[in-house]
Enzyme design. Structure first.
Site, PDB file in Angstrom:
ATOM      1  N   TYR A  44       0.870  -1.178   0.000  1.00 54.19           N
ATOM      2  CA  TYR A  44       0.000   0.000   0.000  1.00 54.19           C
ATOM      3  C   TYR A  44       0.901   1.220   0.000  1.00 54.19           C
ATOM      4  CZ  TYR A  44      -3.089   3.603   2.001  1.00 54.19           C
ATOM      5  OH  TYR A  44      -3.781   4.752   2.249  1.00 54.19           O
ATOM      6  N   ASN A  46       0.778   5.299  -0.339  1.00 58.55           N
ATOM      7  CA  ASN A  46       0.325   6.673  -0.497  1.00 58.55           C
ATOM      8  C   ASN A  46       1.531   7.387  -1.089  1.00 58.55           C
ATOM      9  OD1 ASN A  46      -2.336   6.878   0.427  1.00 58.55           O
ATOM     10  ND2 ASN A  46      -1.675   6.798   2.549  1.00 58.55           N
ATOM     11  N   ARG A  91     -11.553   9.369  -7.140  1.00 59.02           N
ATOM     12  CA  ARG A  91     -12.422   9.367  -5.970  1.00 59.02           C
ATOM     13  C   ARG A  91     -12.378  10.697  -5.237  1.00 59.02           C
ATOM     14  NH1 ARG A  91      -8.729   5.164  -4.240  1.00 59.02           N
ATOM     15  NH2 ARG A  91      -8.426   6.348  -2.317  1.00 59.02           N
ATOM     16  N   ASP A  93     -12.353  11.118  -1.272  1.00 57.93           N
ATOM     17  CA  ASP A  93     -12.327  10.425   0.016  1.00 57.93           C
ATOM     18  C   ASP A  93     -12.727  11.436   1.083  1.00 57.93           C
ATOM     19  OD1 ASP A  93     -11.343   8.383  -1.515  1.00 57.93           O
ATOM     20  OD2 ASP A  93      -9.453   8.168  -0.426  1.00 57.93           O
ATOM     21  N   ASP A 122      -2.215   5.229  -4.027  1.00 63.39           N
ATOM     22  CA  ASP A 122      -3.085   6.400  -4.039  1.00 63.39           C
ATOM     23  C   ASP A 122      -2.236   7.645  -4.285  1.00 63.39           C
ATOM     24  OD1 ASP A 122      -5.586   5.253  -3.713  1.00 63.39           O
ATOM     25  OD2 ASP A 122      -5.651   5.556  -1.547  1.00 63.39           O
TER      26      ASP A 122
END
Length: 137
Positions: A44, A46, A91, A93, A122
């Protein structure tokens, strides 16, 4: 003629639905359910910060977002699936923190294997996130 760098097999049709279901999980604020959608060795990232690898590291990173929020609402404006099965999402968020909705535009990329997310990246404006967080500190 297909580019040789692109896998010739058809992408898994349900990848886009798996990602949409994953995004919907955020509304539950159930960290364990969110982690269950990720492969144990998931990366993951960011993009402004260092990547997190594996459930333990990701759990610690996500707990900050989930723990501070009374509600979470991620809105998908656009999504697409590449020929390799990767899913891209545009998106907004949203996190309700101390009675105030904080909203962040995000572009996400999800790679999947066997129905689980293996890589999640992201892209967003980290200065915007830090400024918004300062308003609820």
């Amino acid at each position: 003629m297909l580019d040789r760098n692109i896998r010739e097999e058809a992408p898994v049709a349900e990848n886009i639905e798996i990602v949409r279901d994953f995004i919907a999980l955020w509304g539950t604020r159930d960290l364990e359910a969110i982690l269950a959608a990720l492969a144990p060795d998931c990366v993951y990232h960011n993009m402004p910060w260092e990547p997190l690898v594996g459930h333990d590291a990701i759990r610690q990173g996500l707990a900050i977002f989930i723990g501070d929020a009374a509600e979470i609402d991620w809105r998908v404006y656009h999504s697409a699936q590449g020929v390799d099965g990767a899913v891209m999402t545009e998106r907004l968020d949203r996190f309700l923190i101390k009675g105030k909705w904080l909203e962040f535009p995000v572009m996400g990329i999800f790679e999947l294997r066997d129905g689980l997310i293996t890589h999640w990246r992201d892209y967003f404006d980290s200065a915007q996130v830090q400024a918004a967080m300062a308003t609820v500190a």
